[in-house]
Motif scaffolding. Structure first.
Motif, short mmCIF file in Angstrom:
data_model
loop_
_atom_site.label_atom_id
_atom_site.label_comp_id
_atom_site.label_asym_id
_atom_site.label_seq_id
_atom_site.Cartn_x
_atom_site.Cartn_y
_atom_site.Cartn_z
N SER A 160 -2.97 10.58 -14.09
CA SER A 160 -2.64 9.54 -13.11
C SER A 160 -1.15 9.61 -12.81
N TYR A 161 -0.82 9.63 -11.52
CA TYR A 161 0.57 9.71 -11.11
C TYR A 161 1.15 8.35 -10.72
N GLY A 162 0.36 7.29 -10.90
CA GLY A 162 0.84 5.95 -10.60
C GLY A 162 0.93 5.68 -9.11
N LYS A 163 1.63 4.61 -8.79
CA LYS A 163 1.83 4.20 -7.39
C LYS A 163 3.10 4.81 -6.83
N MET A 164 3.00 5.28 -5.58
CA MET A 164 4.16 5.85 -4.91
C MET A 164 4.35 5.20 -3.55
N ASP A 165 5.59 5.16 -3.09
CA ASP A 165 5.89 4.55 -1.80
C ASP A 165 5.36 5.42 -0.66
N TRP A 166 4.79 4.75 0.31
CA TRP A 166 4.30 5.40 1.54
C TRP A 166 5.35 5.12 2.61
N THR A 167 6.06 6.16 3.05
CA THR A 167 7.18 5.96 3.97
C THR A 167 6.95 6.70 5.28
N LEU A 168 7.59 6.20 6.30
CA LEU A 168 7.61 6.87 7.60
C LEU A 168 8.71 7.92 7.61
N PRO A 169 8.71 8.83 8.59
CA PRO A 169 9.78 9.83 8.67
C PRO A 169 11.17 9.21 8.73
N THR A 170 11.24 7.97 9.17
CA THR A 170 12.54 7.29 9.24
C THR A 170 13.01 6.76 7.90
N GLY A 171 12.13 6.82 6.89
CA GLY A 171 12.47 6.29 5.58
C GLY A 171 11.97 4.89 5.34
N GLU A 172 11.36 4.26 6.33
CA GLU A 172 10.85 2.90 6.18
C GLU A 172 9.60 2.90 5.30
N VAL A 173 9.60 2.05 4.27
CA VAL A 173 8.46 1.93 3.36
C VAL A 173 7.42 1.01 4.00
#
Length: 352
Positions: free
Chosen positions: A107-120
């Protein structure tokens, strides 16, 4: 999206040209040590025929009647919220044949889902699962052959991959029961579907030979493991490196290449177990290749070293292993094993 038994000589040669390590193959989680004993002995340990069922789960020719109705659970917690482990069980069939099953997870846990602009904009999860079965059969007093079949599933957000791998092994347990030699080819497999369309990646096999000897008049088992025998050069050559001119002498400094002894040393792991009676084991190992790859230049520390211990109680085996990956982090793993027959005996004695 990559992640890091008829004739063994044939298998070694056949995979010489296609074996890859270090980011050039997929399903890297196949190479983790899935028990505390293995982690404490440098991730791979293939030369002990005893009551530890986790060794038989990883190397099927180590399966033996002492593993009958043994179940185990291993779990490791890594930095960054990563964790992995294994459930396993072994059962004896007729004629000393052994059957095993295992489920391994990462399990790699939770990761941030971001746009190409860096917005989470949210989070996503990722994980891997291996579901496998093993078979070991003793063909005479000293030779046991075995095979594992693994089905491999991996999910990264909405991307999925599926594959299959086979492990083949043969063990020579000499009549004195103190010397063991094992040959193992792990991860002979294929990726049926990749994370993206039309992008199947190779699975890297690992051919190994291990030798161990338990001293007659001292409580030590000394083992040497030769790994990645299907790939001679395990060193990394920086493709961007260029020759430089020494500012003092004006001489051209050529790019250093690894010599014969350096390449040879990269293949060996040295392992030691101290057997204090029937109930306590203390372990240590040194993997030169891991040390060279993971050490920090100005702070080498204990990279490449591993340590562990085991407590063999009446109903349980409790084991702990730590692998010093680098100065930046460690791999700590715990394993709990038990023989289900012991619990049935207890239930019968209470009923009586």
């Amino acid at each position: 999206m990559s992640k890091g038994i008829a004739s063994f000589l044939f298998l070694f040669v056949a995979y010489q040209s296609i074996a890859q390590i270090g980011g050039q193959s997929t399903f890297g989680f196949l190479n983790l040590g899935y028990s505390a004993r293995m982690v404490g002995l440098g991730t791979n340990f293939i030369t002990a025929v005893d009551e530890d069922v986790t060794l038989g789960l990883a190397t099927p020719s180590l399966l033996n009647p002492l593993h009958h109705k043994n179940a185990s659970f291993s779990h490791s917690i890594l930095s960054g919220g990563l964790n992995y482990g294994q459930f396993g069980y072994a059962h004896q069939l007729k004629n000393e044949a052994m059957l095993s099953g295992h489920i391994r997870y990462m399990s790699y846990g939770k990761m941030d889902w971001t746009l190409p602009t860096g917005e989470v904009v949210g989070t996503f999860s990722a994980g891997d699962v291996i579901v496998g079965a093993g078979y070991g059969h003793k063909i005479n007093k000293i030779i046991t052959l075995g095979a594992n079949l693994n089905f491999i599933f991996s999910t990264l957000e909405t991307y999925q991959a599926f594959g299959m791998g086979v492990d083949l092994s043969g063990t020579f347990n000499f009549e004195d029961k103190r010397t063991v030699v094992t040959a193992l080819v792990r991860n002979l497999g294929i990726q049926f579907s990749g994370y993206t369309d039309n992008n199947r990646e190779p699975i890297a096999p690992n051919a190994m030979i291990g030798v161990s000897h338990r001293l007659k008049h001292a409580p030590f088992r000394i083992s040497v493991l030769a790994h990645h025998l299907n790939k001679w050069d395990l060193t990394y050559n920086d493709p961007n490196a260029v020759a430089k001119v020494d500012p003092l002498s004006g001489q051209l400094q050529e790019i250093q290449q690894a010599g014969f002894m350096e390449k040879l040393g990269r293949h060996f792991t040295f392992q030691l177990e101290t057997l204090l009676g029937k109930h306590i084991q203390i372990r240590a190992a040194f993997d030169y290749h891991q040390r060279q790859e993971m050490k920090v230049v100005d702070r080498t520390g204990m990279a490449g070293f591993s340590f562990g211990f085991g407590l063999m109680l009446k109903k349980f085996q409790i084991q702990y292993g730590i692998n010093v990956v680098s100065a930046a982090g460690f791999n700590n793993m715990f394993t709990l094993s038990t023989n289900l027959n012991e619990w049935k005996k207890r239930e019968r004695s209470i009923a009586e």
